[in-house]
Design a protein around this motif. Structure first.
Motif, PDB file in Angstrom:
ATOM      1  N   ASP A  15      32.122 -33.338  17.069  1.00  0.00           N
ATOM      2  CA  ASP A  15      32.487 -34.176  16.344  1.00  0.00           C
ATOM      3  C   ASP A  15      33.963 -34.095  15.695  1.00  0.00           C
ATOM      4  N   GLY A  16      34.659 -32.777  16.205  1.00  0.00           N
ATOM      5  CA  GLY A  16      36.015 -32.515  15.695  1.00  0.00           C
ATOM      6  C   GLY A  16      35.933 -31.342  14.827  1.00  0.00           C
ATOM      7  N   GLY A  17      34.951 -31.187  14.125  1.00  0.00           N
ATOM      8  CA  GLY A  17      34.984 -29.951  13.309  1.00  0.00           C
ATOM      9  C   GLY A  17      35.108 -28.800  14.131  1.00  0.00           C
ATOM     10  N   LEU A  18      34.838 -27.508  13.367  1.00  0.00           N
ATOM     11  CA  LEU A  18      34.995 -26.121  13.714  1.00  0.00           C
ATOM     12  C   LEU A  18      34.079 -25.354  13.090  1.00  0.00           C
ATOM     13  N   THR A  19      33.239 -24.533  14.128  1.00  0.00           N
ATOM     14  CA  THR A  19      32.456 -23.460  13.666  1.00  0.00           C
ATOM     15  C   THR A  19      33.086 -22.155  13.905  1.00  0.00           C
ATOM     16  N   TYR A  20      32.907 -21.249  12.659  1.00  0.00           N
ATOM     17  CA  TYR A  20      33.331 -19.905  13.160  1.00  0.00           C
ATOM     18  C   TYR A  20      32.513 -18.797  12.601  1.00  0.00           C
ATOM     19  N   TYR A  21      32.844 -17.663  12.947  1.00  0.00           N
ATOM     20  CA  TYR A  21      31.817 -16.427  12.860  1.00  0.00           C
ATOM     21  C   TYR A  21      32.497 -15.314  12.533  1.00  0.00           C
ATOM     22  N   ALA A  22      32.437 -14.666  11.258  1.00  0.00           N
ATOM     23  CA  ALA A  22      33.006 -13.269  10.900  1.00  0.00           C
ATOM     24  C   ALA A  22      32.208 -12.499  11.025  1.00  0.00           C
ATOM     25  N   SER A  23      32.250 -11.459  12.110  1.00  0.00           N
ATOM     26  CA  SER A  23      31.267 -10.540  12.451  1.00  0.00           C
ATOM     27  C   SER A  23      31.683  -9.037  12.465  1.00  0.00           C
ATOM     28  N   SER A  24      30.908  -8.238  11.864  1.00  0.00           N
ATOM     29  CA  SER A  24      30.830  -6.716  11.743  1.00  0.00           C
ATOM     30  C   SER A  24      29.469  -6.038  11.798  1.00  0.00           C
ATOM     31  N   LEU A  25      29.565  -4.851  11.660  1.00  0.00           N
ATOM     32  CA  LEU A  25      28.310  -3.935  11.553  1.00  0.00           C
ATOM     33  C   LEU A  25      27.933  -3.849   9.875  1.00  0.00           C
ATOM     34  N   TYR A  26      26.878  -4.275   9.186  1.00  0.00           N
ATOM     35  CA  TYR A  26      26.410  -4.055   7.880  1.00  0.00           C
ATOM     36  C   TYR A  26      25.225  -3.435   8.107  1.00  0.00           C
ATOM     37  N   PRO A  27      24.987  -2.721   6.894  1.00  0.00           N
ATOM     38  CA  PRO A  27      23.474  -2.233   6.344  1.00  0.00           C
ATOM     39  C   PRO A  27      22.369  -3.446   6.718  1.00  0.00           C
ATOM     40  N   GLU A  28      21.126  -3.198   6.899  1.00  0.00           N
ATOM     41  CA  GLU A  28      20.151  -4.182   7.277  1.00  0.00           C
ATOM     42  C   GLU A  28      19.835  -4.918   5.981  1.00  0.00           C
ATOM     43  N   ASP A  29      19.984  -4.310   4.719  1.00  0.00           N
ATOM     44  CA  ASP A  29      20.029  -5.062   3.455  1.00  0.00           C
ATOM     45  C   ASP A  29      21.242  -5.620   2.891  1.00  0.00           C
ATOM     46  N   TRP A  30      22.179  -5.498   3.524  1.00  0.00           N
ATOM     47  CA  TRP A  30      23.754  -5.973   2.917  1.00  0.00           C
ATOM     48  C   TRP A  30      23.699  -7.139   2.315  1.00  0.00           C
ATOM     49  N   ILE A  31      22.995  -8.214   2.793  1.00  0.00           N
ATOM     50  CA  ILE A  31      23.170  -9.530   2.094  1.00  0.00           C
ATOM     51  C   ILE A  31      22.721  -9.289   0.674  1.00  0.00           C
ATOM     52  N   LYS A  32      21.380  -8.852   0.742  1.00  0.00           N
ATOM     53  CA  LYS A  32      21.050  -8.525  -0.676  1.00  0.00           C
ATOM     54  C   LYS A  32      21.882  -7.596  -1.746  1.00  0.00           C
ATOM     55  N   THR A  33      22.267  -6.454  -0.997  1.00  0.00           N
ATOM     56  CA  THR A  33      22.943  -5.441  -2.026  1.00  0.00           C
ATOM     57  C   THR A  33      24.605  -5.576  -2.042  1.00  0.00           C
ATOM     58  N   SER A  34      24.803  -6.717  -1.238  1.00  0.00           N
ATOM     59  CA  SER A  34      26.454  -7.005  -1.451  1.00  0.00           C
ATOM     60  C   SER A  34      26.902  -7.417  -2.668  1.00  0.00           C
ATOM     61  N   GLY A  35      26.206  -8.158  -3.316  1.00  0.00           N
ATOM     62  CA  GLY A  35      26.604  -8.737  -4.653  1.00  0.00           C
ATOM     63  C   GLY A  35      27.318 -10.024  -4.410  1.00  0.00           C
ATOM     64  N   ILE A  36      27.482 -10.530  -3.147  1.00  0.00           N
ATOM     65  CA  ILE A  36      28.263 -11.668  -3.004  1.00  0.00           C
ATOM     66  C   ILE A  36      27.146 -12.991  -3.129  1.00  0.00           C
ATOM     67  N   ASP A  37      27.543 -13.872  -3.997  1.00  0.00           N
ATOM     68  CA  ASP A  37      26.747 -15.119  -3.909  1.00  0.00           C
ATOM     69  C   ASP A  37      27.399 -16.207  -2.879  1.00  0.00           C
ATOM     70  N   PHE A  38      26.487 -16.020  -1.744  1.00  0.00           N
ATOM     71  CA  PHE A  38      27.387 -16.843  -0.475  1.00  0.00           C
ATOM     72  C   PHE A  38      27.085 -18.366  -0.819  1.00  0.00           C
ATOM     73  N   ASN A  39      26.577 -18.998  -1.962  1.00  0.00           N
ATOM     74  CA  ASN A  39      26.899 -20.161  -2.341  1.00  0.00           C
ATOM     75  C   ASN A  39      28.030 -20.769  -3.064  1.00  0.00           C
ATOM     76  N   ASP A  40      28.811 -19.545  -3.466  1.00  0.00           N
ATOM     77  CA  ASP A  40      29.974 -19.535  -4.112  1.00  0.00           C
ATOM     78  C   ASP A  40      31.115 -19.490  -3.213  1.00  0.00           C
ATOM     79  N   SER A  41      31.861 -20.687  -2.603  1.00  0.00           N
ATOM     80  CA  SER A  41      32.661 -20.183  -1.426  1.00  0.00           C
ATOM     81  C   SER A  41      33.861 -19.496  -2.055  1.00  0.00           C
ATOM     82  N   GLU A  42      34.505 -19.482  -3.220  1.00  0.00           N
ATOM     83  CA  GLU A  42      35.696 -18.857  -3.612  1.00  0.00           C
ATOM     84  C   GLU A  42      35.216 -17.282  -3.642  1.00  0.00           C
TER      85      GLU A  42
END
Length: 395
Positions: free
Chosen positions: A230-257
């Motif tokens: 549709d003319g848009g773009l998908t991208y992926y920022a990739s790296s190695l992280y601990p298995e529980d990183w999403i929970k322990t990172s403290g990042i609110d992935f709903n907050d784009s800023e």
């Protein structure tokens, strides 16, 4: 010996309307089977289907040919979108298929044409009998009564089937009825972003992508970007992280800023052109890359099986959709060839073939994913060497 029509007078329920499930429905209907596909989406326009996908000569393209849908595919694929460009963290081009002339086309084993996932889905749906896909049907549970499966959906509707195939991805709710083998973590996580108008929002990146596949690699981290149909773009920022990183990172992935701030800091020292990619995105999704054990095995069930990621999730390697479609072809042939005495024997033959293939492809994907998500100087050099006159190998 007289052949047996295993599917005569049988009702088949395919749970999941992705490429694998829809392909299976098409192939079975060509053999006269009674098939319904139960899909959780409210309708075909409910959500963007994601980035482009390339089909391979020995799998996806072969299946499209066997399904009688090759002409429709040729009318909808995206010429040139299969070309790769590799850059370093300074946005310096290291290798570029756009600069290579190529005579590859359909019939060439190296040709891997790209198509928008939504367009592929539309082709497959158009190839089905009317009302084959039952929308707004999110599977909840099922019970077996006198060898008949009774399926219950979230919207309150029910269905019955003699044979059920789970085709709804690695979070499959059908899979636990087949096996209790759980997914493992590969060590890599991607942060996925979507940009609806990259030509306006991040024009430099849009030009760098050049309507193909862009890979940017630096020590320990990667950014990959692909166009959408549709003319848009998908991208992926990739790296190695601990298995529980999403929970322990403290990042609110709903907050784009906050995600933007994290990515800018994580990619410190990279060319600011990549930061415009992060800034243009208003919706991020973190995705740990999981896989099912390569040696997984279960006893075949008499009226239940799995295809695609529901059966053999593996890290992204360009094989996911292709393998799901090949699963569909193999299963349809086992069920309709007349070479088996009963459905259980046909399923067992299919699953043995499927699990062997998945083990080989899964091993390759696991070996490659860490080099991709957390590249070293050596792995970057190795990738550059994969550029040949016929193009970059996308194994």
């Amino acid at each position: 010996m007289e052949t047996i029509n295993l599917l005569q007078d049988k009702k088949i329920a395919i749970v999941g309307g992705g490429p694998g499930g829809l392909t299976l429905a098409r192939l079975l209907q060509l053999k006269g089977a009674n098939v319904k596909v139960y899909e959780r989406d409210f309708n075909n326009e409910a959500r963007v289907q994601g980035a482009i996908v390339d089909l391979h000569f020995e799998s996806g393209l072969k299946v499209m040919e066997d399904a009688g849908l090759m002409e429709a595919f040729k009318a909808n694929y995206m010429p040139g979108a299969d070309k790769f460009r590799l850059v370093d963290k300074n946005a310096k081009i290291l290798a570029d298929e756009h600069e290579q002339s190529s005579d590859e086309s359909f019939g060439d084993e190296h040709f891997r044409p790209e198509i928008d996932r939504g367009a592929l889905r539309n082709i497959l749906i158009a190839g089905l009998l009317p009302d084959t896909v039952v929308w707004d049907s999110q599977f909840e549970h099922m019970v077996q009564v006198n060898n008949i499966w009774e399926l219950q959906f979230k919207n309150g509707t029910t269905a019955t089937a003699d044979l059920v195939i789970g085709a709804e991805g690695y979070r499959s709710k059908i899979r636990p009825y087949v096996t209790d083998i759980k997914a493992l973590y590969s060590g890599a996580t991607i942060i996925q972003g979507e940009i609806d108008d990259p030509e306006k929002e991040c024009p430099e990146i849009y030009a760098l992508v050049n309507k193909g596949n862009l890979i940017a690699m630096g020590s320990g981290k990667t950014i990959a970007a692909q166009p959408r149909g549709d003319g848009g773009l998908t991208y992926y920022a990739s790296s190695l992280y601990p298995e529980d990183w999403i929970k322990t990172s403290g990042i609110d992935f709903n907050d784009s800023e906050k995600v933007y701030t994290y990515l800018v800091n994580y990619y410190e020292g990279w060319d600011p052109i990549f930061f415009t990619l992060f800034k243009a995105c208003s919706h991020f999704v973190p995705r740990p890359l999981n896989y099912f054990p390569l040696d997984q095995h279960w006893e075949a069930k008499p009226n239940l099986t799995l295809i695609g990621d529901a059966a053999h999730l593996m890290p992204p390697s360009g094989e996911g959709v292709n393998t799901a479609m090949l699963d569909a072809l193999d299963l349809s042939e086992c069920l309709t060839s007349g070479g088996f005495q009963n459905i259980e024997a046909a399923i067992a033959a299919y699953e043995n073939q499927m699990q062997l293939r998945a083990k080989l492809l899964g091993q390759e994907a696991l070996e490659e994913i860490k080099d991709f998500a957390s590249p070293s100087e050596e792995s970057i050099k190795k990738l550059i060497k994969q550029f040949t006159p016929i193009g970059l190998s996308k194994e």
